[in-house]
Design a protein around this motif. Structure first.
Motif, PDB file in Angstrom:
ATOM      1  N   GLY A 101       1.281   6.326  -7.045  1.00 47.50           N
ATOM      2  CA  GLY A 101       0.071   7.032  -7.468  1.00 47.50           C
ATOM      3  C   GLY A 101       0.182   8.526  -7.276  1.00 47.50           C
ATOM      4  O   GLY A 101      -0.254   9.308  -8.137  1.00 47.50           O
TER       5      GLY A 101
ATOM      6  N   VAL B 221       2.360   1.612  -3.572  1.00 46.89           N
ATOM      7  CA  VAL B 221       1.353   2.033  -4.544  1.00 46.89           C
ATOM      8  C   VAL B 221       0.935   3.473  -4.310  1.00 46.89           C
ATOM      9  O   VAL B 221       0.728   4.244  -5.255  1.00 46.89           O
TER      10      VAL B 221
ATOM     11  N   ARG C  50       0.821  -1.205   0.000  1.00 51.07           N
ATOM     12  CA  ARG C  50       0.000   0.000   0.000  1.00 51.07           C
ATOM     13  C   ARG C  50       0.851   1.248   0.000  1.00 51.07           C
ATOM     14  O   ARG C  50       0.550   2.223  -0.709  1.00 51.07           O
TER      15      ARG C  50
END
Length: 367
Positions: free
Chosen positions: A196, A192, A189
Motif C-alpha cells: 500500500g 499489505v 499486515r
C-alpha cells in the motif's frame, strides 16, 4: 500605543474607522470586457425583449378573451357530463341498493350467525374447553415427569462429557490455532502495508502531483477568467433586459398613444357626434312609435282574450246551471217531489214571550 495613536476620536467620542473596501476589486480584465459585452448584449436583447412583451400582451388577451371562457365552459360541460351523472347514480341507485343489500345480509346472514354462535357454538365450545382442560392437566403431569427424566439423562450423558471435552481438548487446540492466526495476520499486515505504501507514492508522484499542478497553475487561472467573463455577461444580460424593458415600455406607450389618437379618438367622436344623434333620432321617430303600437296591440289582444275568457266562463256557468236544472227535473219526474222534514221544536220562547229589558214582566211571571 501604535494602535491608540492611529485611532482619532470623533466629535462624539467614537473612534474613526476607515471606509470598507471591496474584496472583489475590479481589474483591467473586468473593465476591458464589461463595456463591449454590454453593448453587444443590449443590441441583441432589445428585439427579444420587445417580442417577449408583445407575446405577453397577446397571451393575456388570449387568456382573458378565449382561454378563460372556454375553460369555464369545458369545466361546466365536464361537470354536467362526468360528475353530475355519477353523483345522481350514487345517490339514487347505489346507496338505496347498498342499503337494501345490507338489510338483506343482516337478516339472512348476521342474525342467523349470531343465533348459531350464541345458542350452538358457545355451549359446544365451552364443553370442548372443559374436556380439553382435563386432558391438558393429565398430559401436563405426564410431560413434567418425562421432562425430569430426560433432563437427568441429558445432563449426565451429554452436558458433562461436552464440558470435559471443551475444557481439556477444544480449549488448548483453540489457543494454539489463535496464536498461529495472529502470526499469519501480522505477516499479511506487514506485506499489505508495504504494498500500500508503494502504491500510494506511485499514485501520488504519477497522478496527484501533476493533477495538483494542472489545477493550480492552469485550470484555476482559466476558471477565474471565465468566471469574470461569465459574471460580466450575466450582469450585461440583466442590465440589457432592464434597459430593453424601458425601451419596450416607451414603444408600447407610443403605439398606444398613436392608436388612441388615430383610431380610438376618431371612433369616439364618430360615436358621440354621429351615431348617438342618429340613434336617438331613430329611437324617437321609429322605435318608440313601433313599441307604442306593439303595446297597444298587446293591450287590445289581452282585453280580447279577457273578454273571450269571461264569455267562455259565463257560457260554462249557464251550461252547468242548465244541466243541474235538467237533472233536477228528471229526478222529480222519476221519483217525485222530495219529502220535506217537519220542523223541530227547539223549546225556545218566541219573540213575544221573551224577556225584554224595558218591561218588568217576564215569561216566568206571565199568565
Amino acid at each position: 500605543m501604535g494602535m491608540v495613536d492611529l485611532e482619532k476620536a470623533s466629535p462624539a467620542g467614537e473612534p474613526q474607522t476607515e471606509a470598507p473596501q471591496r474584496s472583489d476589486a475590479e481589474g483591467c480584465l473586468v473593465v476591458a470586457v464589461r463595456i463591449p459585452v454590454r453593448i453587444v448584449v443590449l443590441v441583441l436583447v432589445v428585439p427579444v425583449r420587445m417580442v417577449w412583451d408583445a407575446l405577453v400582451v397577446c397571451g393575456r388577451v388570449l387568456r382573458d378573451t378565449v382561454l378563460r371562457p372556454v375553460g369555464r365552459a369545458l369545466a361546466r360541460l365536464g361537470w354536467a357530463v362526468f360528475v353530475w351523472p355519477p353523483v345522481q347514480v350514487w345517490r339514487y341507485v347505489v346507496v338505496p341498493v347498498a342499503k337494501g343489500v345490507a338489510w338483506l345480509g343482516n337478516v339472512l346472514l348476521v342474525v342467523p350467525a349470531v343465533w348459531l354462535y350464541r345458542w350452538v357454538l358457545t355451549p359446544v365450545g365451552q364443553a370442548l374447553a372443559w374436556f380439553f382442560r382435563g386432558v391438558g392437566a393429565v398430559l401436563a403431569a405426564v410431560g413434567r415427569g418425562l421432562y425430569a427424566g430426560l433432563a437427568w439423562l441429558a445432563r449426565y450423558l451429554v452436558v458433562v462429557p461436552a464440558g470435559w471435552l471443551y475444557a481439556w481438548v477444544l480449549t488448548p487446540v483453540g489457543h494454539a490455532l489463535a496464536w498461529c492466526g495472529k502470526g499469519v495476520a501480522w505477516c499479511l499486515r506487514m506485506v499489505v502495508t508495504g504494498i500500500g505504501t508503494t502504491l500510494y507514492w506511485i499514485v501520488r508522484v504519477l497522478l496527484v502531483l501533476p493533477a495538483q499542478a494542472l489545477w493550480r497553475w492552469v485550470l484555476t487561472p482559466v476558471g477565474r477568467a471565465l468566471a469574470v467573463v461569465g459574471r460580466e455577461v450575466l450582469d450585461a444580460l440583466g442590465h440589457a433586459w432592464r434597459v430593453a424593458g424601458h425601451v419596450s415600455r416607451a414603444v408600447g406607450r407610443f403605439l398606444g398613444t398613436l392608436l388612441r389618437w388615430t383610431v380610438a379618438e376618431p371612433a369616439r367622436w364618430v360615436y358621440r357626434s354621429v351615431l348617438t344623434p342618429v340613434g336617438h333620432a331613430v329611437r324617437d321617430t321609429v322605435l318608440r312609435p313601433v313599441a307604442e303600437a306593439a303595446r297597444s296591440v298587446g293591450r287590445a289582444t289581452r282585453q280580447a282574450l279577457a273578454s273571450a275568457r269571461l264569455s267562455v266562463r259565463q257560457a260554462l256557468a249557464s251550461a252547468r246551471l242548465s244541466v243541474r236544472q235538467a237533472r233536477a227535473d228528471v229526478r222529480r219526474m222519476l221519483f217525485g217531489e222530495p219529502v220535506r222534514g217537519r220542523p223541530v221544536d227547539r223549546r225556545e220562547p218566541s219573540a213575544a214571550e221573551a224577556r225584554t229589558l224595558g218591561s218588568s214582566t217576564t215569561a216566568l211571571t206571565k199568565d
